[in-house]
Design a protein around this motif. Structure first.
Motif, mmCIF file in Angstrom:
data_model
loop_
_atom_site.group_PDB
_atom_site.id
_atom_site.type_symbol
_atom_site.label_atom_id
_atom_site.label_comp_id
_atom_site.label_asym_id
_atom_site.label_seq_id
_atom_site.Cartn_x
_atom_site.Cartn_y
_atom_site.Cartn_z
ATOM 1 N N GLY A 49 0.881 -1.272 0.047
ATOM 2 C CA GLY A 49 0.187 0.053 0.029
ATOM 3 C C GLY A 49 0.850 1.184 0.105
ATOM 4 N N ILE A 50 2.234 1.186 -0.046
ATOM 5 C CA ILE A 50 3.243 2.178 -0.057
ATOM 6 C C ILE A 50 3.626 2.322 -1.340
ATOM 7 C CG2 ILE A 50 5.050 3.466 0.785
ATOM 8 C CD1 ILE A 50 4.493 2.630 3.482
ATOM 9 N N THR A 51 3.604 3.451 -2.242
ATOM 10 C CA THR A 51 4.432 3.701 -3.490
ATOM 11 C C THR A 51 5.490 4.900 -3.242
ATOM 12 O OG1 THR A 51 2.758 3.031 -4.920
ATOM 13 C CG2 THR A 51 4.380 4.403 -5.662
ATOM 14 N N VAL A 52 6.542 4.690 -3.327
ATOM 15 C CA VAL A 52 7.835 5.735 -3.101
ATOM 16 C C VAL A 52 7.905 5.886 -4.488
ATOM 17 C CG1 VAL A 52 10.011 5.978 -2.436
ATOM 18 C CG2 VAL A 52 8.378 5.072 -0.831
ATOM 19 N N ARG A 295 18.230 19.684 -9.226
ATOM 20 C CA ARG A 295 17.441 19.173 -8.289
ATOM 21 C C ARG A 295 15.962 19.734 -7.952
ATOM 22 N NH1 ARG A 295 21.940 17.640 -8.418
ATOM 23 N NH2 ARG A 295 22.711 15.733 -7.417
ATOM 24 N N GLN A 296 15.946 21.081 -8.030
ATOM 25 C CA GLN A 296 14.701 21.825 -8.209
ATOM 26 C C GLN A 296 13.986 21.590 -9.307
ATOM 27 O OE1 GLN A 296 15.926 25.992 -7.675
ATOM 28 N NE2 GLN A 296 17.086 25.838 -5.862
ATOM 29 N N ASP A 297 14.495 21.321 -10.651
ATOM 30 C CA ASP A 297 13.797 21.019 -11.697
ATOM 31 C C ASP A 297 13.060 19.516 -11.444
ATOM 32 O OD1 ASP A 297 14.336 23.478 -12.544
ATOM 33 O OD2 ASP A 297 15.915 22.702 -13.875
ATOM 34 N N ALA A 298 13.753 18.668 -11.091
ATOM 35 C CA ALA A 298 13.308 17.525 -10.758
ATOM 36 C C ALA A 298 12.252 17.335 -9.830
ATOM 37 C CB ALA A 298 14.551 16.426 -10.402
ATOM 38 N N LEU A 299 12.336 18.022 -8.832
ATOM 39 C CA LEU A 299 11.111 18.288 -7.936
ATOM 40 C C LEU A 299 9.933 18.892 -8.422
ATOM 41 C CD1 LEU A 299 9.907 17.632 -5.042
ATOM 42 C CD2 LEU A 299 10.986 19.606 -4.242
ATOM 43 N N ARG A 304 4.417 18.123 -10.213
ATOM 44 C CA ARG A 304 3.458 18.308 -11.374
ATOM 45 C C ARG A 304 3.020 17.133 -11.750
ATOM 46 N NH1 ARG A 304 5.713 22.992 -15.483
ATOM 47 N NH2 ARG A 304 5.764 24.757 -13.948
ATOM 48 N N HIS A 305 3.725 16.124 -12.200
ATOM 49 C CA HIS A 305 3.371 15.033 -12.891
ATOM 50 C C HIS A 305 2.820 13.683 -12.260
ATOM 51 C CE1 HIS A 305 4.283 17.123 -16.465
ATOM 52 N NE2 HIS A 305 5.696 17.206 -16.324
ATOM 53 N N GLU A 306 3.091 13.676 -10.810
ATOM 54 C CA GLU A 306 2.752 12.625 -10.022
ATOM 55 C C GLU A 306 1.779 12.905 -9.150
ATOM 56 O OE1 GLU A 306 3.705 9.619 -10.743
ATOM 57 O OE2 GLU A 306 5.313 9.919 -11.701
ATOM 58 N N LYS A 307 0.746 11.934 -8.694
ATOM 59 C CA LYS A 307 -0.213 12.389 -7.753
ATOM 60 C C LYS A 307 0.263 11.980 -6.249
ATOM 61 C CE LYS A 307 -5.335 11.527 -6.926
ATOM 62 N NZ LYS A 307 -5.412 13.013 -6.642
ATOM 63 N N LEU A 308 1.004 12.857 -5.713
ATOM 64 C CA LEU A 308 1.432 12.409 -4.428
ATOM 65 C C LEU A 308 0.574 12.942 -3.177
ATOM 66 C CD1 LEU A 308 5.030 14.011 -4.963
ATOM 67 C CD2 LEU A 308 4.324 11.796 -5.483
ATOM 68 N N ASP A 309 0.526 12.130 -2.183
ATOM 69 C CA ASP A 309 -0.135 12.203 -1.050
ATOM 70 C C ASP A 309 0.887 12.935 -0.043
ATOM 71 O OD1 ASP A 309 -2.619 10.635 -1.221
ATOM 72 O OD2 ASP A 309 -1.222 9.120 -1.525
ATOM 73 N N GLN A 370 -4.074 3.945 4.732
ATOM 74 C CA GLN A 370 -4.501 3.361 3.323
ATOM 75 C C GLN A 370 -3.498 3.386 2.506
ATOM 76 O OE1 GLN A 370 -5.774 6.043 4.811
ATOM 77 N NE2 GLN A 370 -6.242 7.573 3.150
ATOM 78 N N GLU A 371 -3.848 3.057 1.201
ATOM 79 C CA GLU A 371 -2.678 3.302 0.149
ATOM 80 C C GLU A 371 -2.269 4.772 -0.109
ATOM 81 O OE1 GLU A 371 -3.515 1.724 -3.641
ATOM 82 O OE2 GLU A 371 -3.935 -0.364 -2.908
ATOM 83 N N VAL A 372 -0.866 4.833 -0.210
ATOM 84 C CA VAL A 372 -0.231 6.113 -0.012
ATOM 85 C C VAL A 372 0.852 6.300 -1.035
ATOM 86 C CG1 VAL A 372 1.119 5.520 1.739
ATOM 87 C CG2 VAL A 372 0.702 7.925 1.499
ATOM 88 N N THR A 373 0.912 7.529 -1.684
ATOM 89 C CA THR A 373 2.103 7.766 -2.753
ATOM 90 C C THR A 373 2.744 8.906 -2.024
ATOM 91 O OG1 THR A 373 0.547 7.201 -4.491
ATOM 92 C CG2 THR A 373 2.674 8.171 -4.993
ATOM 93 N N ILE A 374 4.099 8.493 -1.848
ATOM 94 C CA ILE A 374 5.322 9.297 -0.977
ATOM 95 C C ILE A 374 6.363 9.665 -2.021
ATOM 96 C CG2 ILE A 374 6.822 9.721 0.852
ATOM 97 C CD1 ILE A 374 5.268 7.329 2.200
ATOM 98 N N GLY A 375 6.386 11.053 -2.358
ATOM 99 C CA GLY A 375 7.581 11.562 -3.288
ATOM 100 C C GLY A 375 8.734 11.628 -2.177
ATOM 101 N N ILE A 376 9.932 11.429 -2.447
ATOM 102 C CA ILE A 376 11.169 11.726 -1.915
ATOM 103 C C ILE A 376 12.038 12.071 -2.657
ATOM 104 C CG2 ILE A 376 13.250 10.556 -0.612
ATOM 105 C CD1 ILE A 376 11.258 8.271 0.196
ATOM 106 N N THR A 377 12.889 13.373 -2.083
ATOM 107 C CA THR A 377 13.890 14.072 -2.701
ATOM 108 C C THR A 377 15.167 14.183 -1.555
ATOM 109 O OG1 THR A 377 14.686 15.485 -4.031
ATOM 110 C CG2 THR A 377 13.196 16.170 -2.641
ATOM 111 N N ALA A 378 16.135 14.593 -1.882
ATOM 112 C CA ALA A 378 17.224 15.094 -0.918
ATOM 113 C C ALA A 378 18.217 16.163 -1.552
ATOM 114 C CB ALA A 378 18.050 13.868 -0.774
ATOM 115 N N GLY A 379 18.988 16.744 -0.513
ATOM 116 C CA GLY A 379 19.714 17.963 -1.171
ATOM 117 C C GLY A 379 20.870 17.451 -1.684
#
Length: 415
Positions: A49-52, A295-299, A304-309, A370-379
């Motif tokens: 139920g977790i999408t990273v 990194r800013q552009d990638a975030l 913009r393009h992913e439905k993140l929770d 419940q099901e959750v989509t998590i975006g991850i980035t790092a400096g």
């Protein structure tokens, strides 16, 4: 004036023999097979139920890798000598703690200046990736220490620009954080030792607008100097030193904001002196770090393009480029800026950095059950192993071992 000691012979730390050992050591400390797998498989992992989803650009940049390599090389080449680091090599606690564990001592600031009183000519001093103030560099050279300079090339490009402004008798207006090591180092190169040259540091658009109003209409000099106390050169006079200005920036600021700072100051100069006289009163140059922008552009693409929770930003709290990544998320979705996986206390509680309060806070019920989509980035100063530990912790909350999600055919051994 006492004679300046003969400078130590320059030593090439990046020999093949040294670097083969260094790279193996660095990999053992910071490499992440899990992150490498995600990069090779679409930056996405789903189970329980977790999408990273990892941003396409994150973590160590070339300048950070080079700085770490040189610090590790110094520890190997100068065994038996005392090795000191000016503050932090980069703004990441895990990396700095690792260097301390390797016997590299950190020189601390006392009243805004590094305490160099205990150094001798037999010592080694490592200059961090964001550079050091020119007065500090001169003092280290006077002592006669062996210097290992890891200053990022992008930072030195900004130094070149403000020196040019100084030679042309333009005041450097630096978009940055006056308290940040990089901006302090840049500002020190905008002035001459004899007092010539001036700078002003503006932090945001509100401060920029204040400066623009002063350029257009003048104002209360004493109020101006109070507002920018600690962010102007000695002897700065806004009535004289805002007549000819050149814009530069701390390399880790937001590109869009720096560009807006430039536009607003340019318009103010045109309003005051006329568009036909702009070249006599205004200079600008793009000095944003390429890795920071990547990194800013990638975030931005991820948002913009992913439905993140929710979004997790991993990195040191005093890292400028990491803070700006967190800023990008805060206004758009629940965003948690964490130093490492230990801040994920439980599925119910997370300890994270609040940008507005400038302190860690606890948020309850942060992870939906419940099901959750998590975006991850790092400096750019965050190592991959810290990102991996964060991902592992998330899946542990659902009782899943990440190792079981990696195909046995994956070429990298034991995760």
């Amino acid at each position: 004036m006492p004679a300046v000691p003969t400078q130590p012979q320059k030593i090439n730390l990046r020999t093949p023999q040294v670097m083969s050992v260094v790279q193996a050591q660095v990999e053992s400390h910071y490499r992440s097979p899990l992150v490498e797998f995600l990069r090779a498989s679409g930056h996405r992992l789903s189970a329980g139920g977790i999408t990273v989803i990892l941003a396409k650009a994150f973590g160590f940049c070339y300048g950070v890798e080079r700085a770490i390599d040189l610090a590790y090389a110094a520890a190997k080449v100068f065994q038996g000598k005392r090795i000191f680091l000016l503050g932090e090599i980069i703004h990441n606690p895990e990396v700095n703690d690792q260097l301390t564990a390797m016997g590299i001592e950190r020189l601390r600031e006392v009243e805004g200046r590094y305490d160099l009183s205990g150094l001798t000519r037999d010592d080694v001093v490592i200059i961090p990736a964001f550079g050091a103030e020119i007065q500090t560099m001169h003092r280290i050279q006077e002592i006669g220490c062996q210097v290992v300079d890891t200053t990022c090339g992008d930072v030195m490009t900004v130094w070149k620009r403000v020196r040019q402004y100084r030679r042309e008798n333009f005041t450097s207006i630096i978009h940055g954080k006056a308290w940040h090591e990089e901006t302090k180092a840049t500002a020190s190169r905008a002035v001459c030792e004899d007092g010539g040259g001036h700078y002003l540091v503006v932090y945001d658009l509100e401060e920029t607008d204040y400066v623009c109003d002063y350029i257009r209409y003048g104002g209360n000099k004493e109020e101006f100097l109070r507002k920018f106390e600690g962010a102007v050169s000695p002897g700065f006079d806004p009535d004289r030193h805002l007549e000819r200005v050149g814009v530069a920036n701390q390399t880790t600021m937001m590109r869009g904001e720096t560009e807006e700072v430039q536009r607003r100051i340019q318009r103010a100069i045109e309003d005051r002196y006329g568009k036909e006289n702009l070249s006599q009163h205004f200079r600008s140059f793009d000095t944003i770090c390429g890795a920071t922008q990547e990194r800013q552009d990638a975030l931005e693409e991820l948002l913009r393009h992913e439905k993140l929770d929710l979004l997790i930003v991993v990195g040191g709290y005093n890292s400028s480029n990491t803070s700006h990544l967190a800023e990008m998320g805060v206004s758009r979705l629940p965003t948690y800026f964490i130093k490492n996986a230990e801040k994920l206390l439980s599925p119910q509680r997370i300890l994270h950095w609040d940008l507005s309060k400038r302190q860690e806070v606890i948020t309850e019920d942060w992870l939906p059950d419940q099901e959750v989509t998590i975006g991850i980035t790092a400096g750019a100063s965050c190592p991959n192993n810290v990102i991996e530990e964060t991902i592992r912790r998330l899946y542990e909350f659902r009782g899943i071992r990440v190792d079981s999600l990696i195909p046995k055919t994956w070429p990298i051994k034991a995760l």
